[in-house]
Scaffold this motif. Structure first.
Motif, PDB file in Angstrom:
ATOM      1  N   UNK A   1      -2.343  -6.490  -7.008  1.00  0.00           N
ATOM      2  CA  UNK A   1      -2.248  -5.050  -7.253  1.00  0.00           C
ATOM      3  C   UNK A   1      -1.561  -4.362  -6.087  1.00  0.00           C
ATOM      4  N   UNK A   2      -0.651  -3.422  -6.410  1.00  0.00           N
ATOM      5  CA  UNK A   2       0.051  -2.646  -5.386  1.00  0.00           C
ATOM      6  C   UNK A   2      -0.046  -1.167  -5.746  1.00  0.00           C
ATOM      7  N   UNK A   3       0.217  -0.313  -4.759  1.00  0.00           N
ATOM      8  CA  UNK A   3       0.128   1.142  -4.949  1.00  0.00           C
ATOM      9  C   UNK A   3       1.475   1.782  -4.663  1.00  0.00           C
ATOM     10  N   UNK A   4       1.975   2.569  -5.616  1.00  0.00           N
ATOM     11  CA  UNK A   4       3.258   3.255  -5.466  1.00  0.00           C
ATOM     12  C   UNK A   4       3.033   4.767  -5.371  1.00  0.00           C
TER      13      UNK A   4
ATOM     14  N   UNK B   1       0.795  -1.222   0.000  1.00  0.00           N
ATOM     15  CA  UNK B   1       0.000   0.000   0.000  1.00  0.00           C
ATOM     16  C   UNK B   1       0.830   1.275   0.000  1.00  0.00           C
ATOM     17  N   UNK B   2       2.148   1.181   0.079  1.00  0.00           N
ATOM     18  CA  UNK B   2       2.959   2.404   0.002  1.00  0.00           C
ATOM     19  C   UNK B   2       4.368   2.122  -0.510  1.00  0.00           C
ATOM     20  N   UNK B   3       4.426   1.585  -1.702  1.00  0.00           N
ATOM     21  CA  UNK B   3       5.710   1.339  -2.354  1.00  0.00           C
ATOM     22  C   UNK B   3       6.264   2.655  -2.894  1.00  0.00           C
ATOM     23  N   UNK B   4       7.545   2.825  -2.789  1.00  0.00           N
ATOM     24  CA  UNK B   4       8.205   4.035  -3.257  1.00  0.00           C
ATOM     25  C   UNK B   4       8.479   3.933  -4.753  1.00  0.00           C
ATOM     26  N   UNK B   5       7.930   4.867  -5.533  1.00  0.00           N
ATOM     27  CA  UNK B   5       8.232   4.903  -6.967  1.00  0.00           C
ATOM     28  C   UNK B   5       9.740   5.070  -7.158  1.00  0.00           C
TER      29      UNK B   5
END
Length: 264
Positions: free
Chosen positions: A257-260, A159-163
């Motif tokens: 699915x993940x969010x960056x 839920x909070x991957x670093x781009x």
């Protein structure tokens, strides 16, 4: 869409396959995955080509829809309502749901859609899909396998991957690592408009060279550098144990699915 199993295990790497730029991806979508307050969270279940804002496919009644929170399963199938989703080129049957989120921690959303017949390939596709929301910034069980027929277990908090950083996942089938599997990678360039149930304005275009693909290593691990903020999907093609449906080949895929986010 590439649907074959690579027989030899190779080191995880980002590759480009000679396939159409867009890929089928099952979505479990809500725009905000990090929640601070309890309440009802809207979701959309859509079967689509989100990178290219392409063709949308009709979904049948899902076989399962639920979440796992601190090891406990909550059935959500009765919350589903059929809708029409409008893509850039066509309309298709999809589903919406309002999911009540109360306690702090991770919520692992799972959808097992009805198998979809892909006429161009003469096969059925079933994408067992995982997505995540978190409430209160309290990590609980995002990193745990949950016993699906096939699933991708994230090794980075989804839920909070670093781009600009690297995402690593592990592919399992019937609880065991899958070596040498193709994992297609998709950017949700066009996010759904929740108010109008239609495709939003694309934020990127598919690159030349075909589908983006990573290969799982001997222990089922794969890695991919996340170049841009937004939602990224990973689909392990044909990784599930079920291989046939109604007398035809079944590609039972694991989707995650993940969010960056960008650093501000």
């Amino acid at each position: 869409m590439i649907r074959k199993t690579v027989l030899s295990a190779v080191a995880a790497a980002a590759l480009f396959a000679s396939a159409p730029a867009g890929a089928h991806f099952q979505l479990i979508y809500t725009p905000e995955v990090n929640l601070q307050k309890a309440g009802n969270v809207p979701f959309r279940l859509i079967f689509w080509h989100p990178f290219e804002n392409g063709h949308a496919m009709d979904m049948g009644q899902p076989e399962e829809f639920y979440y796992i929170h601190k090891g406990e399963k909550t059935d959500l199938i009765d919350s589903l309502k059929k809708i029409t989703f409008k893509g850039a080129h066509n309309e298709a049957a999809a589903y919406e749901a309002d999911v009540k989120i109360k306690r702090n921690g991770d919520y692992i959303l799972v959808a097992t859609p009805a198998p979809y017949y892909e006429e161009s390939e003469d096969i059925y596709i079933q994408q067992i899909t995982k997505s995540f929301v978190n409430k209160g910034e309290v990590p609980t069980d995002w990193m745990e396998p949950i016993g699906l027929k096939t699933e991708i277990v994230p090794l980075n908090k989804p839920t909070n991957i670093l781009a600009g950083s690297t995402f690593t996942g592990r592919l399992l089938s019937a609880g065991k690592p899958v070596a040498g599997a193709e994992i297609e990678i998709e950017y949700m360039a066009a996010e759904p408009d929740m108010a109008e149930n239609k495709a939003g304005t694309p934020k990127a275009e598919p690159m030349p060279g075909g589908a983006i693909v990573a290969i799982s290593d001997a222990n089922g691990y794969f890695s991919f550098g996340i170049p841009k903020s937004g939602f990224w999907g990973f689909a392990a093609l044909g990784s599930g144990p079920d291989k046939e449906h109604e007398g035809k080949e079944l590609s039972q895929d694991a989707v995650l699915w993940v969010r960056a986010y960008d650093v501000k």
